[in-house]
Write a protein that holds these residues in place. Structure first.
Motif, mmCIF file in Angstrom:
data_model
loop_
_atom_site.group_PDB
_atom_site.id
_atom_site.type_symbol
_atom_site.label_atom_id
_atom_site.label_comp_id
_atom_site.label_asym_id
_atom_site.label_seq_id
_atom_site.Cartn_x
_atom_site.Cartn_y
_atom_site.Cartn_z
ATOM 1 N N SER A 2 0.498 10.625 -31.662
ATOM 2 C CA SER A 2 0.648 10.153 -30.284
ATOM 3 C C SER A 2 0.999 8.670 -30.237
ATOM 4 O O SER A 2 0.344 7.840 -30.859
ATOM 5 C CB SER A 2 -0.666 10.410 -29.546
ATOM 6 N N HIS A 3 2.085 8.341 -29.512
ATOM 7 C CA HIS A 3 2.511 6.956 -29.296
ATOM 8 C C HIS A 3 2.794 6.207 -30.600
ATOM 9 O O HIS A 3 2.882 4.988 -30.596
ATOM 10 C CB HIS A 3 1.464 6.172 -28.492
ATOM 11 N N GLY A 4 2.922 6.910 -31.711
ATOM 12 C CA GLY A 4 3.147 6.241 -32.981
ATOM 13 C C GLY A 4 1.949 5.468 -33.483
ATOM 14 O O GLY A 4 2.075 4.634 -34.379
ATOM 15 N N PHE A 5 0.758 5.711 -32.924
ATOM 16 C CA PHE A 5 -0.431 5.004 -33.394
ATOM 17 C C PHE A 5 -0.709 5.349 -34.852
ATOM 18 O O PHE A 5 -0.583 6.500 -35.273
ATOM 19 C CB PHE A 5 -1.670 5.412 -32.590
ATOM 20 N N ARG A 6 -1.122 4.341 -35.587
ATOM 21 C CA ARG A 6 -1.725 4.592 -36.894
ATOM 22 C C ARG A 6 -3.232 4.697 -36.691
ATOM 23 O O ARG A 6 -3.789 4.066 -35.804
ATOM 24 C CB ARG A 6 -1.404 3.453 -37.854
ATOM 25 N N LEU A 7 -3.870 5.480 -37.529
ATOM 26 C CA LEU A 7 -5.309 5.668 -37.429
ATOM 27 C C LEU A 7 -6.030 4.978 -38.576
ATOM 28 O O LEU A 7 -5.675 5.178 -39.739
ATOM 29 C CB LEU A 7 -5.644 7.168 -37.442
ATOM 30 N N TRP A 8 -7.032 4.176 -38.252
ATOM 31 C CA TRP A 8 -7.937 3.591 -39.253
ATOM 32 C C TRP A 8 -9.232 4.380 -39.151
ATOM 33 O O TRP A 8 -10.004 4.211 -38.216
ATOM 34 C CB TRP A 8 -8.169 2.109 -38.962
#
Length: 333
Positions: A2-8
């Protein structure tokens, strides 16, 4: 994604066995940073070293992972085709026990990718007290030395699973931002594993970040069928934390357990090690990776937060930017 978010993802768990299947981690979106547990109170130094060595070997063999040596490995400022196609892999310890009292082991584990360590898992040890202890005397002298060593080496000092006073003592002792890798707010759901507002404020005062977890018993929604409710509850804790200490101090450490069946079996076999606060809700349930950024048929945490009015930039900060900022301040490389 979603939205190009990266996840930490500041904390998740594979089975604590060299036979664990690292490919389970590919359920996370490519481009993510993952901190994977390599031991807590039952593990010896040798156990955790064997585990992290095997995990590293498997990651290199698989080819879909990149081992973290620096913040740029974990969270590149300018993502590349390679970083977008792989998962950054680092490790954490959920207790000081695997150090076996030797602070030089912090550096040894650091060289193998350790980037986060919490002093005590639920109950008192040589470093301090845990969140399930009835008597809370905080960090010991050794515990304070441990925090200073973590600062020196470049490892997050983590207050999750620690007692209230131990968490406050970490904030007082550290010279760099501390974190709560996977802790929710007691004001939202009263559970001894959740942290008080004073702990959250003390963490934020160091510049740190609180990672919200998706564990049913820490959210108040542990029924098997309450998957969507767990996502909504995670949003409750994120919104509460943002109002309490500022959105810049809130992240995600879902504590998803790929070894959930094994962990529930451990609790059932030794309930005295976990207390009624763990056992009275039935088998633990978790929020899976697919429910964070909306890759399943359950409304994802991202969509729920958007519906509650969090901007895209705020959501990007929660899903990764905040922990990345703190890593730049704490990690040595």
């Amino acid at each position: 994604m979603s939205h190009g978010f990266r996840l930490w993802e500041q904390h998740c768990c594979l089975p604590l066995l060299p036979t664990a299947d690292l490919t389970d981690l590919t359920r996370y979106p490519r481009g993510s940073y993952l901190s994977v547990n390599i031991g807590y109170s039952p593990q010896s130094t040798r156990d955790s070293l064997e585990l992290v060595t095997q995990f590293r070997r498997d990651a290199l063999t698989d080819g879909r992972f990149r081992l973290v040596h620096s913040i740029e490995d974990a969270w590149p400022e300018r993502p590349t085709a390679d970083s977008d196609a792989t998962l950054a892999l680092a490790f954490d310890l959920e207790d000081a026990g695997p150090l076996e009292g030797d602070l030089d082991n912090v550096e040894l584990f650091y060289e193998l990718g350790l980037r986060s360590l919490l002093p005590t898992y639920n109950y008192a040890n040589a470093a301090g007290c845990g969140c399930l202890d009835t008597e809370d005397t905080g960090l010991t002298a050794y515990g304070r030395d441990l925090i200073r060593k973590l600062n020196e080496v470049g490892v997050f000092a983590d207050g999750s699973h620690c007692s209230r006073r131990t968490g406050l003592d970490i904030a007082e002792t550290t010279s760099v931002p501390m974190i709560y890798s996977h802790s929710n707010f007691a004001a939202v759901w009263a559970h001894p594993r959740n942290i008080g507002d004073d702990q959250a404020k003390a963490c934020a005062a160091t510049g740190g970040v609180i990672g919200i977890n998706g564990v049913g018993i820490f959210l108040g929604h542990n029924a098997v069928e309450a998957r969507a409710e767990r996502v909504e509850a995670m949003a409750d804790h994120i919104v509460y934390g943002a109002e309490l200490v500022g959105i810049e101090h809130i992240g995600v450490g879902s504590d998803f357990s790929f070894d959930g069946d094994e962990f529930n079996a451990v609790i059932a076999a030794s309930p005295q090690d976990f207390s009624e606060d763990y056992t009275r809700f039935g088998p633990l349930q978790w929020t899976p990776p697919e429910d964070l950024l909306g890759q399943s048929n359950v409304p994802g945490l991202d969509a729920v937060l958007a519906a509650r009015g969090l901007s895209e930039s705020d959501r990007a900060a929660v899903f990764g930017g905040n922990f990345a900022r703190v890593a730049r301040a704490v990690w040595r490389d």
